[in-house]
Design an enzyme around this catalytic site. Structure first.
Site, mmCIF file in Angstrom:
data_model
loop_
_atom_site.group_PDB
_atom_site.id
_atom_site.type_symbol
_atom_site.label_atom_id
_atom_site.label_comp_id
_atom_site.label_asym_id
_atom_site.label_seq_id
_atom_site.Cartn_x
_atom_site.Cartn_y
_atom_site.Cartn_z
ATOM 1 N N ASN A 8 3.747 3.034 -11.763
ATOM 2 C CA ASN A 8 2.428 3.130 -12.083
ATOM 3 C C ASN A 8 2.046 4.399 -11.074
ATOM 4 O O ASN A 8 1.853 4.024 -9.958
ATOM 5 C CB ASN A 8 1.364 1.791 -11.586
ATOM 6 C CG ASN A 8 0.084 1.886 -11.517
ATOM 7 O OD1 ASN A 8 -0.599 2.846 -12.218
ATOM 8 N ND2 ASN A 8 -0.576 0.843 -11.254
ATOM 9 N N TRP A 9 1.650 5.620 -11.679
ATOM 10 C CA TRP A 9 1.568 6.610 -10.751
ATOM 11 C C TRP A 9 -0.158 6.597 -10.469
ATOM 12 O O TRP A 9 -0.739 7.370 -9.387
ATOM 13 C CB TRP A 9 1.515 7.894 -11.573
ATOM 14 C CG TRP A 9 3.012 8.205 -12.176
ATOM 15 C CD1 TRP A 9 4.243 7.546 -11.660
ATOM 16 C CD2 TRP A 9 3.626 9.187 -12.590
ATOM 17 N NE1 TRP A 9 5.208 8.055 -12.011
ATOM 18 C CE2 TRP A 9 4.946 9.498 -12.745
ATOM 19 C CE3 TRP A 9 2.987 10.499 -13.285
ATOM 20 C CZ2 TRP A 9 5.727 10.185 -13.283
ATOM 21 C CZ3 TRP A 9 3.585 11.574 -13.819
ATOM 22 C CH2 TRP A 9 5.128 11.452 -13.787
ATOM 23 N N LYS A 10 -0.875 5.625 -11.022
ATOM 24 C CA LYS A 10 -2.384 5.648 -10.682
ATOM 25 C C LYS A 10 -3.081 7.064 -10.760
ATOM 26 O O LYS A 10 -2.710 7.466 -11.680
ATOM 27 C CB LYS A 10 -2.325 5.071 -9.376
ATOM 28 C CG LYS A 10 -1.807 3.894 -9.014
ATOM 29 C CD LYS A 10 -2.082 3.118 -7.766
ATOM 30 C CE LYS A 10 -1.380 1.706 -7.588
ATOM 31 N NZ LYS A 10 -1.743 0.966 -6.436
ATOM 32 N N HIS A 103 -5.566 -4.397 -13.798
ATOM 33 C CA HIS A 103 -5.052 -4.037 -12.424
ATOM 34 C C HIS A 103 -6.312 -4.242 -11.672
ATOM 35 O O HIS A 103 -7.313 -3.750 -11.918
ATOM 36 C CB HIS A 103 -4.667 -2.357 -12.475
ATOM 37 C CG HIS A 103 -3.837 -2.193 -11.185
ATOM 38 N ND1 HIS A 103 -4.656 -2.045 -10.085
ATOM 39 C CD2 HIS A 103 -2.529 -2.061 -10.865
ATOM 40 C CE1 HIS A 103 -3.643 -1.819 -8.921
ATOM 41 N NE2 HIS A 103 -2.515 -1.820 -9.614
ATOM 42 N N GLU A 105 -7.290 -2.500 -9.112
ATOM 43 C CA GLU A 105 -8.095 -1.321 -8.785
ATOM 44 C C GLU A 105 -9.036 -1.081 -9.864
ATOM 45 O O GLU A 105 -10.161 -0.872 -9.562
ATOM 46 C CB GLU A 105 -7.199 -0.061 -8.571
ATOM 47 C CG GLU A 105 -6.367 -0.130 -7.300
ATOM 48 C CD GLU A 105 -5.057 0.298 -7.259
ATOM 49 O OE1 GLU A 105 -4.805 1.226 -8.102
ATOM 50 O OE2 GLU A 105 -4.466 0.003 -6.154
ATOM 51 N N GLU A 175 0.666 -9.503 -9.076
ATOM 52 C CA GLU A 175 0.309 -8.481 -8.087
ATOM 53 C C GLU A 175 -0.884 -8.894 -7.004
ATOM 54 O O GLU A 175 -1.945 -8.637 -7.271
ATOM 55 C CB GLU A 175 -0.350 -7.153 -8.724
ATOM 56 C CG GLU A 175 0.747 -6.609 -9.580
ATOM 57 C CD GLU A 175 0.592 -5.064 -9.537
ATOM 58 O OE1 GLU A 175 1.476 -4.517 -9.228
ATOM 59 O OE2 GLU A 175 -0.636 -4.648 -9.726
ATOM 60 N N GLY A 181 -0.576 -1.373 -2.270
ATOM 61 C CA GLY A 181 -1.194 -0.225 -1.085
ATOM 62 C C GLY A 181 -1.008 -0.686 0.162
ATOM 63 O O GLY A 181 -1.491 0.066 1.049
ATOM 64 N N SER A 221 3.535 -3.141 -3.114
ATOM 65 C CA SER A 221 4.479 -2.541 -2.118
ATOM 66 C C SER A 221 5.851 -2.902 -2.147
ATOM 67 O O SER A 221 6.714 -2.983 -1.241
ATOM 68 C CB SER A 221 4.239 -3.041 -0.471
ATOM 69 O OG SER A 221 2.991 -2.986 -0.293
ATOM 70 N N GLY A 242 4.135 1.255 -7.327
ATOM 71 C CA GLY A 242 3.190 2.028 -7.194
ATOM 72 C C GLY A 242 3.345 3.307 -6.626
ATOM 73 O O GLY A 242 4.503 4.167 -6.944
#
Ligand code: PGA
Length: 261
Positions: A8-10, A103, A105, A175, A181, A221, A242
């Site tokens: 997941n490159w975000k 997700h 975020e 998650e 993060g 993480s 991530g």
């Protein structure tokens, strides 16, 4: 069952050129493997540039890879007056096979709710995509039953109304928010409990048979140092990665760990 490792490159990297470099480096770093399915989820603006032919060749650089292409979100309509939205058919038409949804975020910063995630899940499945539904508690400070119920509600509401047959295209990624993060990953022991719990929720909704083989991923993480432990002892079928996926070598190593199990 094949392990599923998802990058997941975000909202990274900042330019197409950098994205192409990272994608090429990822293709190079990821070992060919029969035991692992690897999905790369770049920002949607880069997706069509990474388009794959049906035979698995990527359209740029002439490089052939077994990587699958994923999106980080999708809207629930294919077309229409929805400024800024990207629909399931658009994703499918540029070679996307997986889509991450719900997700944390997106829930925290873009207003996604259990109800909007449910609509996205239904639309993506109808559009022929595989969905990776993210769930996870914000904190564990409350007692265990409270955070477990929070996750249960997320799973049940996201998957409400889908057919048992469609479930084969669904993956749930556990998650916990506090692990994303941060540098505080969950432990494989607690992930094992959550993976079993999620399969129990699936059993309650769709029956024991499908629940037994239902794929659950862990994310939060994940790095080279802990990937193996999660895969071996965490009761999960794969990982959602991530930050470590932005380092092609680290990501390649994580896939290698999965391949070796
Ligand atoms: P992280 O992100 O690996 O950087 O913690 C995981 C995720 O949000 O999917």
């Amino acid at each position: 069952m094949k392990k599923l490792i998802v990058a997941n490159w975000k909202c990274n990297p900042a330019t197409l050129r950098q994205a192409q470099e990272l994608f090429r480096a990822t293709i190079k770093a990821v070992p060919k493997s029969k035991n692992v399915k690897v999905v790369v989820c770049p920002p949607s603006v880069y997706l069509s540039g990474f388009r794959f032919s049906a035979k698995g060749g990527s359209a740029f650089g002439g490089q052939v890879s077994g990587l699958k292409l994923g999106a980080q979100d999708v809207f629930w309509e294919d077309t229409g007056a929805y400024t800024g939205a990207v629909g399931p058919r658009m994703l499918k038409s540029v070679g996307v096979t997986y889509v991450v949804m719900g997700h944390s975020e997106r829930r925290e910063q873009f207003g996604d709710t259990n109800e909007s995630v449910r609509k996205k899940v239904a639309a993506a499945l109808k559009g022929g995509l595989c969905v990776i539904v993210c769930v996870g508690e914000k904190t564990r400070e409350a007692d265990a039953s409270e955070y477990a119920l929070y996750v249960k509600k997320e799973v049940e509401e996201a998957l409400r109304g889908i057919s048992k047959a469609a479930l084969k295209n669904v993956v749930v990624a556990y998650e916990p928010l506090w692990a994303i993060g941060s540098d505080e990953a969950d432990t494989p022991e607690s992930t094992l409990e959550m993976a079993l719990y999620i399969r129990k929720i699936i059993a309650g909704m769709f029956g024991n048979v499908v629940a037994q083989s239902f794929p659950v991923l862990y994310g939060g993480s994940v790095n080279i140092g802990n990937a193996r432990a999660f895969l071996r002892d965490g009761g999960v079928d794969g990982l959602l990665v991530g930050r470590a996926s932005l380092d092609s070598k680290a990501f390649g190593k994580i896939v290698e760990e999965a391949n070796g199990l």
